[in-house]
Design an enzyme around this catalytic site. Sequence first.
Site, mmCIF file in Angstrom:
data_model
loop_
_atom_site.group_PDB
_atom_site.id
_atom_site.type_symbol
_atom_site.label_atom_id
_atom_site.label_comp_id
_atom_site.label_asym_id
_atom_site.label_seq_id
_atom_site.Cartn_x
_atom_site.Cartn_y
_atom_site.Cartn_z
ATOM 1 C CG ASP A 155 -0.351 -0.069 2.524
ATOM 2 O OD1 ASP A 155 0.889 -0.181 2.603
ATOM 3 O OD2 ASP A 155 -1.091 0.009 3.535
ATOM 4 C CB SER A 156 4.592 1.691 0.059
ATOM 5 O OG SER A 156 4.816 0.491 -0.669
ATOM 6 C CG ASP A 183 0.298 -4.151 1.990
ATOM 7 O OD1 ASP A 183 -0.008 -4.836 2.986
ATOM 8 O OD2 ASP A 183 1.067 -3.161 2.051
ATOM 9 C CE LYS A 197 2.915 -5.972 3.769
ATOM 10 N NZ LYS A 197 2.364 -4.973 4.708
ATOM 11 C CD GLU A 204 0.445 -1.761 8.005
ATOM 12 O OE1 GLU A 204 0.093 -1.022 8.955
ATOM 13 O OE2 GLU A 204 0.875 -1.325 6.931
ATOM 14 C CD GLU A 247 7.681 -0.696 8.024
ATOM 15 O OE1 GLU A 247 6.711 -1.347 7.589
ATOM 16 O OE2 GLU A 247 7.944 0.475 7.656
HETATM 17 O O1 KIV Z 1 3.518 -1.210 1.713
HETATM 18 C C1 KIV Z 1 4.694 -1.568 1.812
HETATM 19 O O2 KIV Z 1 5.565 -1.246 0.992
HETATM 20 C C2 KIV Z 1 5.041 -2.420 2.940
HETATM 21 C C3 KIV Z 1 6.503 -2.706 3.140
HETATM 22 C C4 KIV Z 1 7.129 -1.554 3.800
HETATM 23 C C5 KIV Z 1 6.718 -3.971 3.893
HETATM 24 O O3 KIV Z 1 4.200 -2.830 3.679
#
Ligand code: KIV
Length: 265
Positions: free
Chosen positions: A45-46, A84, A114, A116, A183
Amino acid sequence: MKKVTLTTLLKRKNAGEKLVMSTAYTAIESRLCLNAGIDFMLVGDSVGMTHLGYANTLPVTMDDMLAHTAAVRRGAPEAFVVFDMPFMSYQECEAAAMHHAGIAMKTTGADAVKLEGGAEYAPLVSKMTAAGIPVMGHIGLMPQRVQVCGGYKIVGRDEESAAQVMRDALALQEAGAFAVVLECIPENLAKTVTESLEIPTVGIGSGKYCSGQVQVITDLLGLMDFCPKHAKRYLNAGELITDALSAYAAEVKAGTFPAPENTFQ
Ligand code: KIV
């Protein structure tokens, strides 16, 4: 090239190989990662910051993630691709979380999701795994909680938060997570966690003892103005691209592009 599966990744880990993960958000990025021998890819989600111009990951939607993950899959059909789960796609209730993870798997061709969170999400991880959705955990610094944490901070420096990181890692493993992102936790804590788990740990800003590393592709390539301490620029692509675009602009202004070889008669 053979399709990379969960079995491939776990075999590599168990053979003592470090796992290499990069984020990828577009078809060209995933093809480049695959050609470079990156083991697996995260459509993070970055993307909110790297490609969509947001200040953090919170505005990223399911639709954003679905579009980017489908593009990554099209660019690299053989890759192991992790979707994500964006902010508020799984936090509200288990039914919504299952629904969104199901859409991600069915419509993008992702291999896993994934999310969090630690022990508090163990029941959800267990449910997803039982339903056939491989889950990667993500603990330590959790960017989707930036507002409650008051910024991006190293996690696990004191005894209590270090113990919580360990409890979270064990709970995620017990729930069936196939790997866990660590992280921005201190290197020694990451080492202890890694040694305590059977499943791979994938570190970002957590030192060299993790089973593997994940980095954001735009940091690796030097495409962002700022490079975090935990990342390394392997290329100054931002500068190279600016130079190339300046040369193009200058040639158009000067009337030297297009040249006869770029022209049809
Ligand atoms: O969204 C992302 O890029 C991440 C990484 C920092 C692991 O979750």
